[in-house]
Each structure stands twice: as C-alpha cells, then as structure tokens.
Design a protein around this motif. Structure first.
Motif, PDB file in Angstrom:
ATOM      1  N   PHE A 195      -2.620  43.626  12.949  1.00  0.00           N
ATOM      2  CA  PHE A 195      -2.305  42.528  12.047  1.00  0.00           C
ATOM      3  C   PHE A 195      -1.255  41.577  12.632  1.00  0.00           C
ATOM      4  O   PHE A 195      -0.865  40.607  11.979  1.00  0.00           O
ATOM      5  CB  PHE A 195      -1.818  43.061  10.697  1.00  0.00           C
ATOM      6  N   CYS A 196      -0.791  41.862  13.836  1.00  0.00           N
ATOM      7  CA  CYS A 196       0.211  41.031  14.495  1.00  0.00           C
ATOM      8  C   CYS A 196      -0.441  40.239  15.625  1.00  0.00           C
ATOM      9  O   CYS A 196      -1.544  40.579  16.062  1.00  0.00           O
ATOM     10  CB  CYS A 196       1.347  41.910  15.021  1.00  0.00           C
TER      11      CYS A 196
ATOM     12  N   GLU B   5       1.889  34.384  12.853  1.00  0.00           N
ATOM     13  CA  GLU B   5       3.337  34.632  12.791  1.00  0.00           C
ATOM     14  C   GLU B   5       3.674  35.973  12.154  1.00  0.00           C
ATOM     15  O   GLU B   5       4.794  36.187  11.689  1.00  0.00           O
ATOM     16  CB  GLU B   5       4.061  33.495  12.045  1.00  0.00           C
ATOM     17  N   GLY B   6       2.707  36.889  12.144  1.00  0.00           N
ATOM     18  CA  GLY B   6       2.935  38.180  11.497  1.00  0.00           C
ATOM     19  C   GLY B   6       4.105  38.946  12.066  1.00  0.00           C
ATOM     20  O   GLY B   6       4.798  39.668  11.340  1.00  0.00           O
ATOM     21  N   ASP B   7       4.351  38.793  13.373  1.00  0.00           N
ATOM     22  CA  ASP B   7       5.459  39.536  13.985  1.00  0.00           C
ATOM     23  C   ASP B   7       6.825  38.951  13.632  1.00  0.00           C
ATOM     24  O   ASP B   7       7.845  39.610  13.822  1.00  0.00           O
ATOM     25  CB  ASP B   7       5.283  39.608  15.498  1.00  0.00           C
ATOM     26  N   GLU B   8       6.863  37.724  13.097  1.00  0.00           N
ATOM     27  CA  GLU B   8       8.150  37.103  12.768  1.00  0.00           C
ATOM     28  C   GLU B   8       8.850  37.785  11.593  1.00  0.00           C
ATOM     29  O   GLU B   8      10.050  37.590  11.389  1.00  0.00           O
ATOM     30  CB  GLU B   8       7.961  35.616  12.471  1.00  0.00           C
TER      31      GLU B   8
ATOM     32  N   LEU C 204       2.313  42.923   5.579  1.00  0.00           N
ATOM     33  CA  LEU C 204       1.133  42.099   5.888  1.00  0.00           C
ATOM     34  C   LEU C 204      -0.101  42.629   5.161  1.00  0.00           C
ATOM     35  O   LEU C 204      -0.194  43.828   4.931  1.00  0.00           O
ATOM     36  CB  LEU C 204       0.885  42.127   7.403  1.00  0.00           C
ATOM     37  N   ALA C 205      -1.011  41.771   4.836  1.00  0.00           N
ATOM     38  CA  ALA C 205      -0.884  40.329   4.763  1.00  0.00           C
ATOM     39  C   ALA C 205      -0.584  39.957   3.310  1.00  0.00           C
ATOM     40  O   ALA C 205      -1.065  40.597   2.380  1.00  0.00           O
ATOM     41  CB  ALA C 205      -2.181  39.638   5.211  1.00  0.00           C
ATOM     42  N   GLN C 206       0.186  38.889   3.164  1.00  0.00           N
ATOM     43  CA  GLN C 206       0.672  38.469   1.847  1.00  0.00           C
ATOM     44  C   GLN C 206      -0.450  38.309   0.830  1.00  0.00           C
ATOM     45  O   GLN C 206      -0.285  38.648  -0.350  1.00  0.00           O
ATOM     46  CB  GLN C 206       1.419  37.152   2.013  1.00  0.00           C
ATOM     47  N   ASP C 207      -1.596  37.787   1.276  1.00  0.00           N
ATOM     48  CA  ASP C 207      -2.673  37.444   0.351  1.00  0.00           C
ATOM     49  C   ASP C 207      -3.758  38.513   0.262  1.00  0.00           C
ATOM     50  O   ASP C 207      -4.779  38.304  -0.401  1.00  0.00           O
ATOM     51  CB  ASP C 207      -3.302  36.093   0.735  1.00  0.00           C
TER      52      ASP C 207
ATOM     53  N   PRO D 261       0.761  35.247   5.060  1.00  0.00           N
ATOM     54  CA  PRO D 261      -0.638  35.334   4.654  1.00  0.00           C
ATOM     55  C   PRO D 261      -1.588  35.223   5.842  1.00  0.00           C
ATOM     56  O   PRO D 261      -1.277  34.552   6.829  1.00  0.00           O
ATOM     57  CB  PRO D 261      -0.796  34.133   3.718  1.00  0.00           C
ATOM     58  N   VAL D 262      -2.759  35.838   5.719  1.00  0.00           N
ATOM     59  CA  VAL D 262      -3.798  35.669   6.732  1.00  0.00           C
ATOM     60  C   VAL D 262      -4.622  34.412   6.427  1.00  0.00           C
ATOM     61  O   VAL D 262      -5.140  33.770   7.337  1.00  0.00           O
ATOM     62  CB  VAL D 262      -4.682  36.932   6.856  1.00  0.00           C
TER      63      VAL D 262
END
Length: 194
Positions: A20-21, A30-33, A135-138, A164-165
C-alpha cells in the motif's frame, strides 16, 4: 485536539503494508508520508502503556478482491510475501496485537473489526476511545472507523496519519464525510499536544 493520552485510550494502525506504499502493487499516493506521524503516536502510546493494535491484509493468492476473480484490485498483500509485510520504517512495538483480515479466499474484509474479535479485545483492554490512522483512508480505514463507531467506541481518525487511494476522484472527502456522519471525530492534529 487531544492534549495527551488517558486511561481508556487505544491505538489502531490500519494496513501500513509495503503493497500500500509507493512501489507496492496497490500503492496509495504518498502513503509512506504518514509513517513518521504514526511513529510519534506509537511512541506516545508505548510511553503511556496503552494497547496498540495493527491490522493487515493477509490474502491468499486467489483472493476474491483480485481482478483475476472479478474484484476491483490488483493482487496485493499476499500472505508471507514482502508486499504483505508492515513497512520497514513503521516502528511497531513488539507487544502490539496484530489483526489479520482477508484470509478467506472467498470473502473480503475491509474493516479491522470484521470477524476478527478486535472489538472484544479492545473491551478486554478497557478501551473506550480509539485513535486510528493508516491506509487507505477511503477503504480499510473508512470501514474500520465506521465499524468501531458502530461497536460503541469513541473513534478519532488521525487525519494527517492517513491517505486515500481514490479509485474515483473525491473518494477521500466522501469517506471523511461518511466517517463523521457515523460519529467519528476527525482529528487534524499531527499528534498529542501538536
């Protein structure tokens, strides 16, 4: 804004896995942020001796959510692969409780509460207020937050600690509206006292 953790608090980290990153098979932009922010929350929770839970997708190779079986997603988080591992920079304490989901090839589980006994474990730890990031927000964060609220927990989404993805434009904002409507508190602070 939360000033500090208190008794009855718990922390849930949702699916911060390599796939997911950035560079993963189902990368969230930007998942790793979010990882440095989550690490601050993890350190504070560890100092306060609070229960920490971390969910993960733990799919078999032929999972129903994969496109090959008519699902919406590319293969991801296949059991015992590098993609399914937690991101190496995520500083999960050894005593964290790991919640695996999505292991049944014929059933999807977006929520960390879906048939995992997470709600029971939180109650056993006397958690009433649950802080959530990941992850993921949505998708899985949204489902977990909404199920947590449905289970009667006071759920706080740590907004800076999720992304979110957005399979469709606007999915992230819609997910925030749905979580708020379900009773979740959207925390815009990057951490206690921030």
């Amino acid at each position: 804004m939360v000033e500090e953790f208190g008794s009855g608090d718990g922390l849930l980290i949702v699916d911060v896995q390599n796939d997911f990153c950035p560079g993963g098979s189902l990368a969230v932009p930007e998942g790793d942020e979010i990882i440095p922010i989550l690490n601050r929350w993890l350190a504070l929770a560890r100092e306060a001796n609070l229960p920490i839970f971390a969910s993960r997708d733990w799919h078999p190779e032929n999972h129903v959510s994969f496109r090959e079986r008519g699902g919406p997603w590319p293969p991801h988080c296949i059991q015992d692969t590098q993609g399914a591992a937690f991101h190496p920079d995520l500083e999960l304490p050894e005593q964290s409780t790991i919640i695996s989901k999505g292991a049944d090839p014929d059933r999807d589980q977006y929520s960390a509460f879906d048939d995992t006994e997470l709600a029971k474990r939180l109650r056993e730890e006397d958690v009433s207020r649950l802080w959530v990031g990941g992850l993921a927000q949505d998708v899985c964060v949204r489902a977990s937050v909404m199920d947590g609220a449905r289970e009667g927990f006071e759920v706080h989404l740590i907004l800076p600690a999720t992304r979110p993805v957005e399979a469709s434009p606007g999915d992230g904002d819609r997910a925030l509206e749905e979580m708020q409507a379900a009773g979740a508190v959207i925390e815009r602070s990057a951490g206690p006292g921030k």
